[in-house]
Design an enzyme around this catalytic site. Sequence first.
Site, PDB file in Angstrom:
ATOM      1  N   ASN A  29      43.401  45.230  36.618  1.00  0.00           N
ATOM      2  CA  ASN A  29      42.065  45.508  37.151  1.00  0.00           C
ATOM      3  C   ASN A  29      41.467  44.237  37.756  1.00  0.00           C
ATOM      4  OD1 ASN A  29      41.776  45.668  34.023  1.00  0.00           O
ATOM      5  ND2 ASN A  29      39.642  45.471  34.545  1.00  0.00           N
ATOM      6  N   ASP A  30      40.362  43.747  37.282  1.00  0.00           N
ATOM      7  CA  ASP A  30      39.611  42.730  38.043  1.00  0.00           C
ATOM      8  C   ASP A  30      40.382  41.455  38.405  1.00  0.00           C
ATOM      9  OD1 ASP A  30      37.830  44.506  36.950  1.00  0.00           O
ATOM     10  OD2 ASP A  30      36.842  43.053  35.662  1.00  0.00           O
TER      11      ASP A  30
HETATM   12  C1  FRU Z   1      35.106  45.378  35.089  1.00  0.00           C
HETATM   13  C2  FRU Z   1      35.344  45.204  33.601  1.00  0.00           C
HETATM   14  C3  FRU Z   1      34.693  43.919  33.117  1.00  0.00           C
HETATM   15  C4  FRU Z   1      35.511  43.565  31.908  1.00  0.00           C
HETATM   16  C5  FRU Z   1      36.883  43.993  32.329  1.00  0.00           C
HETATM   17  C6  FRU Z   1      37.771  44.455  31.216  1.00  0.00           C
HETATM   18  O1  FRU Z   1      36.073  46.126  35.737  1.00  0.00           O
HETATM   19  O2  FRU Z   1      34.865  46.333  32.909  1.00  0.00           O
HETATM   20  O3  FRU Z   1      33.316  44.032  32.868  1.00  0.00           O
HETATM   21  O4  FRU Z   1      35.457  42.215  31.594  1.00  0.00           O
HETATM   22  O5  FRU Z   1      36.716  45.025  33.282  1.00  0.00           O
HETATM   23  O6  FRU Z   1      39.061  44.664  31.640  1.00  0.00           O
END
Ligand code: FRU
Length: 499
Positions: free
Chosen positions: A43-44
């Site tokens: 993800n991020d």
């Molecule tokens: C955003 C999020 C963040 C968190 C992360 C966890 O996509 O929800 O706020 O740190 O992903 O994977």
Amino acid sequence: MFNERMTEKIRAAQRVIDANKETVSKGEMRQQYHFMPEAGWLNDPNGLIYFKENYHFFYQCNPYDSFWGAMHWGHAVSDDLLHWEYLPLALAPSHEYDDHPQGGCFSGSAIEHNGRLYLFYTSAANSGGGVIQNQSMAYSDDGINFQKFEKNPIIVSPPSGYDMVDFRDPKVWKHDEFFYMVVSGKKDQLAHALLYRSKNLEDWAFFNVLAESRGELGYMWECPDFFSITNEQGEKYVLTFSPMGVEERTSIYLVGEMNYDTGKFNYSTMGTIDWGLDYYAPQSFLDKKGRRIMVAWANEWQWMPWWKDWGPTYKEGWCGSFNLLREVVLDEDNRLKFLPINELKSIRLRECTLEKEIIEQEELLIPTADGNSFEMMLTIDLTKTTATQFSLKLRCNEELATIATFDLAKQMLYVNRDHSDNWSNGTSKSTLLLQEEERLIIHLFSDQSSIELFTDNYKTNHSLNVFAGSDQNKNFLSVDKGQLVVEELVTWSLAKTML
Ligand code: FRU
């Protein structure tokens, strides 16, 4: 001893990636030129930085599954922002403050200080009473092997009155003699960007609420980012975040003035970075030329109104990619433009051009060498165009298509993927600011599993995942009524940059 626990966890996770990566690399839905994980879930973007002659990308990842869980930090380097080499994972859940299947090393950022690379992340754990989020640190001298700081967490719980469960995503920068950190917090069901200060990166004190939602901007701002930017009129500051609870907006930017004496940011301009259904948690960094580059996760969470799932790529053992890297530019009107980085021009291969100028009551095949992985520049002459609406039908076969409709009369843009791939759904929509314009320029990138559309001088952008098969390689320009006058239409097939 202290860091052996993380080393062991990294080795174990790395063995899983190594065992899966070859099979994953053969997946038919793999992107050609968008950043993806070697295997497993992404993800991020985290900790984006230029350090010791290389660009470092870290990212939220779960090496054990193609779904979210037990967050690690993946790691890759590049010297051109196009081609990436995967490195061993940088962080793994390993200590009581960050080791939990529903927690781990959450999002954060990087900074260089005295030749050392520091990572700041949210350590999320649950010792029985619910998830608790704190801020932690790790560091490295070679930019490859990281140590967790012995005194973690460095910020234990938010200021009083704030929720313990929603306190995350530190972004760190330096200004004059202080280091600053913005962290997302929640109080009375409203989002707050909390500002901390430190002189040494280890000891942090809460300074002020940088900015906050009064309801109109939601109840939590994930992945806040804060930076200065200049244009000919001078310097401004920008706060970006992904709000929870603002319906169709997934990425907001605010432009204004920063007062470092009080720790307050006052904004006068608000905009949406990308209106598409798959653009989330952007983070920015300065490249070696001083450009501000922004990178986001090309996906979405369940709380989005159109959310269905994260797509079918899990069947191939992976999930998630980043949107195209974009250069952030402050325009004269204090709004931001997001331009695909110039480097992308270097992966252009075969060029095709449309020779026809007037499109009328037809569905015209757009010439492309490769109708799956390509870039397109389309310029419409609005002074001669009489059509009030036209559309781009993208990644089509006999039955399926993703349709971008440009409603010139109502000045609206819709991108519909209800019939894209037997999987996705939803329509992204935004206004089109045509006002006095003589031309409408559309810049489009299609990759194996995504479409990104830039218009309004890169101020209105739509990014969406589309899991179209390789047989969906026809693209059309379609006009029902009136004449559409095309000044220029060029496409390029694009070289593969990802493994
Ligand atoms: C955003 C999020 C963040 C968190 C992360 C966890 O996509 O929800 O706020 O740190 O992903 O994977």
